[in-house]
Design an enzyme around this catalytic site. Structure first.
Site, short mmCIF file in Angstrom:
data_model
loop_
_atom_site.label_atom_id
_atom_site.label_comp_id
_atom_site.label_asym_id
_atom_site.label_seq_id
_atom_site.Cartn_x
_atom_site.Cartn_y
_atom_site.Cartn_z
N ALA A 130 0.83 -1.21 0.00
CA ALA A 130 0.00 0.00 0.00
C ALA A 130 0.87 1.25 0.00
CB ALA A 130 -0.92 -0.01 1.21
N TYR A 131 1.96 1.21 0.74
CA TYR A 131 2.89 2.36 0.80
C TYR A 131 3.45 2.67 -0.59
CZ TYR A 131 7.24 4.84 1.93
OH TYR A 131 8.27 5.75 1.97
#
Length: 219
Positions: A130-131
């Site tokens: 997600a980062y």
């Protein structure tokens, strides 16, 4: 110069503020928690309490008004879940870029990360994936804007003392480490380096002095 730093209580941001004010520049650090203000003031910078996850663009534009440049150094940080990678690392950058466009502050430095723009490897942790995705979307948004932007992707960050020597080049560099102090020094040098506008750069430790590494990008 007057520089607004989003994520003003982060480790890189505090080092950046100290380096900027040490050179006679004015630094305005955006912080989410007023309790962090004393650490900001200790660097010589001004602290402005503004939560990027709750702010509206008009609030942010009022703070950016009159700035010569903005630096997006915010991040959800260790221990945060996947959702906050999007609300901070992506949406915070989008909001700051929109504010800069509204008030005509053209110079925009975005701190991203090595690995951005690549699909996560199979089996990658959900939060890390997600980062990287949030950083990729933030970069893509910035590239679509009429700003003098530069994206800086440092390698693995450390708290070791800065060396003043780096390897700085367009993607893809071999992965490596970089002290946060050297990242801050590179940002200071990039702020006034117009030839790096519209460039995506990666950064790890190396043997070239910071100012020379930035100047070499004009060749």
């Amino acid at each position: 110069m007057r520089i607004v730093i989003a994520g003003g209580h982060g480790k890189i941001a505090l080092l950046l503020a100290e380096q900027l004010t040490g050179r006679g520049h004015s630094a305005i650090a955006l912080i989410r928690n007023s309790a962090h203000a004393p650490e900001v003031y200790a660097t010589g910078a001004e602290a402005v309490v503004l939560d990027l996850e709750r702010a509206v663009v008009t609030d942010l534009a009022a703070t950016v008004q009159g700035a010569d440049a903005v630096v997006f150094a915010a991040g959800a940080g260790p221990g945060s879940g996947a959702a906050r990678k999007y609300t901070v690392d992506r949406d915070g950058s989008v909001l700051l870029a929109e504010a800069a466009e509204r008030v005509g502050t053209r110079r925009f430095l975005q701190i991203s990360a090595m690995g951005t723009g690549l699909p996560p490897a199979p089996g990658t942790d959900e939060v890390w994936a997600a980062y990287i995705d949030a950083k990729t979307q933030a970069e893509d948004d910035l590239r679509s804007r009429d700003l003098d932007w530069t994206v800086l992707r440092p390698g693995r960050l450390t708290d070791a003392p800065g060396t003043g020597t780096v390897t700085l080049a367009p993607p893809r560099l071999e992965r490596g480490e970089i002290p946060r102090a050297d990242v801050a020094a590179v940002i200071v040098a990039l702020l006034d380096a117009g030839h790096t506008a519209g460039r995506t750069l990666e950064l790890v430790s190396g043997t070239t002095p910071v100012e020379r590494a930035v100047a070499a990008l004009a060749d």
